[in-house]
Design a protein around this motif. Structure first.
Motif, PDB file in Angstrom:
ATOM      1  N   ALA A  57       2.695  -2.848  -0.896  1.00  0.00           N
ATOM      2  CA  ALA A  57       3.234  -2.199  -2.022  1.00  0.00           C
ATOM      3  C   ALA A  57       2.106  -1.712  -3.299  1.00  0.00           C
ATOM      4  N   ILE A  58       0.964  -0.945  -2.793  1.00  0.00           N
ATOM      5  CA  ILE A  58      -0.069  -0.296  -3.706  1.00  0.00           C
ATOM      6  C   ILE A  58       0.437   0.854  -4.233  1.00  0.00           C
ATOM      7  N   PRO A  59       0.686   0.777  -5.707  1.00  0.00           N
ATOM      8  CA  PRO A  59       1.250   1.738  -6.412  1.00  0.00           C
ATOM      9  C   PRO A  59       0.493   3.386  -6.045  1.00  0.00           C
ATOM     10  N   LEU A  60       0.963   4.441  -5.683  1.00  0.00           N
ATOM     11  CA  LEU A  60       0.339   5.609  -5.632  1.00  0.00           C
ATOM     12  C   LEU A  60       0.122   6.190  -7.073  1.00  0.00           C
ATOM     13  N   GLY A  61       0.838   6.012  -8.054  1.00  0.00           N
ATOM     14  CA  GLY A  61       0.675   6.634  -9.213  1.00  0.00           C
ATOM     15  C   GLY A  61       1.181   7.962  -9.307  1.00  0.00           C
ATOM     16  N   PHE A  62       1.967   8.416  -8.252  1.00  0.00           N
ATOM     17  CA  PHE A  62       2.906   9.540  -8.330  1.00  0.00           C
ATOM     18  C   PHE A  62       3.927   9.500  -7.077  1.00  0.00           C
ATOM     19  N   THR A  63       4.853  10.334  -7.170  1.00  0.00           N
ATOM     20  CA  THR A  63       5.974  10.286  -6.180  1.00  0.00           C
ATOM     21  C   THR A  63       5.154  11.233  -5.061  1.00  0.00           C
ATOM     22  N   PHE A  64       5.410  10.840  -3.686  1.00  0.00           N
ATOM     23  CA  PHE A  64       4.927  11.617  -2.509  1.00  0.00           C
ATOM     24  C   PHE A  64       6.173  11.498  -1.793  1.00  0.00           C
ATOM     25  N   THR A  65       6.579  12.839  -1.427  1.00  0.00           N
ATOM     26  CA  THR A  65       8.002  12.981  -0.601  1.00  0.00           C
ATOM     27  C   THR A  65       7.282  13.426   0.562  1.00  0.00           C
ATOM     28  N   TYR A  66       7.877  12.507   1.742  1.00  0.00           N
ATOM     29  CA  TYR A  66       7.519  12.831   3.284  1.00  0.00           C
ATOM     30  C   TYR A  66       8.773  12.827   3.757  1.00  0.00           C
ATOM     31  N   ASN A  67       9.025  13.849   4.654  1.00  0.00           N
ATOM     32  CA  ASN A  67      10.304  14.066   5.489  1.00  0.00           C
ATOM     33  C   ASN A  67      11.576  13.691   4.896  1.00  0.00           C
ATOM     34  N   GLY A  68      11.596  14.174   3.670  1.00  0.00           N
ATOM     35  CA  GLY A  68      12.877  14.046   2.698  1.00  0.00           C
ATOM     36  C   GLY A  68      12.916  12.586   2.049  1.00  0.00           C
ATOM     37  N   VAL A  69      11.844  11.832   2.190  1.00  0.00           N
ATOM     38  CA  VAL A  69      11.963  10.390   1.446  1.00  0.00           C
ATOM     39  C   VAL A  69      11.114  10.352   0.486  1.00  0.00           C
ATOM     40  N   ALA A  70      11.330  10.087  -0.680  1.00  0.00           N
ATOM     41  CA  ALA A  70      10.410   9.933  -1.701  1.00  0.00           C
ATOM     42  C   ALA A  70       9.812   8.408  -1.744  1.00  0.00           C
ATOM     43  N   TYR A  71       8.337   8.481  -1.817  1.00  0.00           N
ATOM     44  CA  TYR A  71       7.593   7.301  -1.925  1.00  0.00           C
ATOM     45  C   TYR A  71       6.643   7.143  -3.204  1.00  0.00           C
ATOM     46  N   THR A  72       6.584   6.082  -3.831  1.00  0.00           N
ATOM     47  CA  THR A  72       5.850   5.777  -4.785  1.00  0.00           C
ATOM     48  C   THR A  72       4.710   4.718  -4.489  1.00  0.00           C
ATOM     49  N   THR A  73       4.902   4.169  -3.183  1.00  0.00           N
ATOM     50  CA  THR A  73       3.740   2.819  -2.962  1.00  0.00           C
ATOM     51  C   THR A  73       3.402   3.189  -1.605  1.00  0.00           C
ATOM     52  N   VAL A  74       2.176   2.596  -1.102  1.00  0.00           N
ATOM     53  CA  VAL A  74       1.729   2.700   0.124  1.00  0.00           C
ATOM     54  C   VAL A  74       1.543   1.292   0.542  1.00  0.00           C
ATOM     55  N   SER A  75       1.239   0.922   1.925  1.00  0.00           N
ATOM     56  CA  SER A  75       0.831  -0.493   2.272  1.00  0.00           C
ATOM     57  C   SER A  75      -0.310   0.130   3.466  1.00  0.00           C
ATOM     58  N   ILE A  76      -1.192  -1.070   3.297  1.00  0.00           N
ATOM     59  CA  ILE A  76      -2.584  -0.519   3.814  1.00  0.00           C
ATOM     60  C   ILE A  76      -3.004  -1.816   4.889  1.00  0.00           C
ATOM     61  N   GLN A  77      -3.302  -1.494   6.285  1.00  0.00           N
ATOM     62  CA  GLN A  77      -3.770  -2.602   7.015  1.00  0.00           C
ATOM     63  C   GLN A  77      -5.389  -2.462   7.075  1.00  0.00           C
ATOM     64  N   THR A  78      -5.886  -3.641   7.253  1.00  0.00           N
ATOM     65  CA  THR A  78      -7.551  -3.379   7.245  1.00  0.00           C
ATOM     66  C   THR A  78      -7.977  -2.686   8.615  1.00  0.00           C
ATOM     67  N   ASN A  79      -7.088  -2.606   9.456  1.00  0.00           N
ATOM     68  CA  ASN A  79      -7.543  -2.041  10.836  1.00  0.00           C
ATOM     69  C   ASN A  79      -7.129  -0.273  10.762  1.00  0.00           C
ATOM     70  N   GLY A  80      -6.950  -0.111   9.518  1.00  0.00           N
ATOM     71  CA  GLY A  80      -6.921   1.494   9.346  1.00  0.00           C
ATOM     72  C   GLY A  80      -5.512   2.015   9.367  1.00  0.00           C
TER      73      GLY A  80
END
Length: 88
Positions: A57-80
């Motif tokens: 749940a890391i905030p993007l600071g903007f809304t990113f729409t991908y495949n019709g779904v709006a996202y405002t957060t991402v999740s990152i795993q250390t393996n890339g």
């Protein structure tokens, strides 16, 4: 029988390619020439000692729409691995 199997395989392959092509028809791409500038500052997640860690749940600071779904957060795993949304 061989002709029928080959025809079915070609039909299935064609449908798969056409279906995958249609999923991205709303996206566009444009390239520009520029000079590489290294990123400095920002948020550092983890250290070189991290392995198999997740940062959710890391905030993007903007809304990113991908495949019709709006996202405002991402999740990152250390393996890339990066996932859109709150959980990897």
């Amino acid at each position: 029988m061989y002709k029928l199997k080959t025809s079915c395989l070609l039909l299935l392959l064609s449908m798969t390619v056409i279906g995958a092509w249609g999923a991205v028809n709303e996206y566009s791409f444009a390239s520009t020439a520029g000079t590489f500038v290294e990123i400095s500052g920002g948020t550092v997640l983890g250290t070189v000692a991290n392995d198999n860690e997740s940062f959710n749940a890391i905030p993007l600071g903007f809304t990113f729409t991908y495949n019709g779904v709006a996202y405002t957060t991402v999740s990152i795993q250390t393996n890339g691995f990066l996932a859109m949304g709150n959980v990897v």
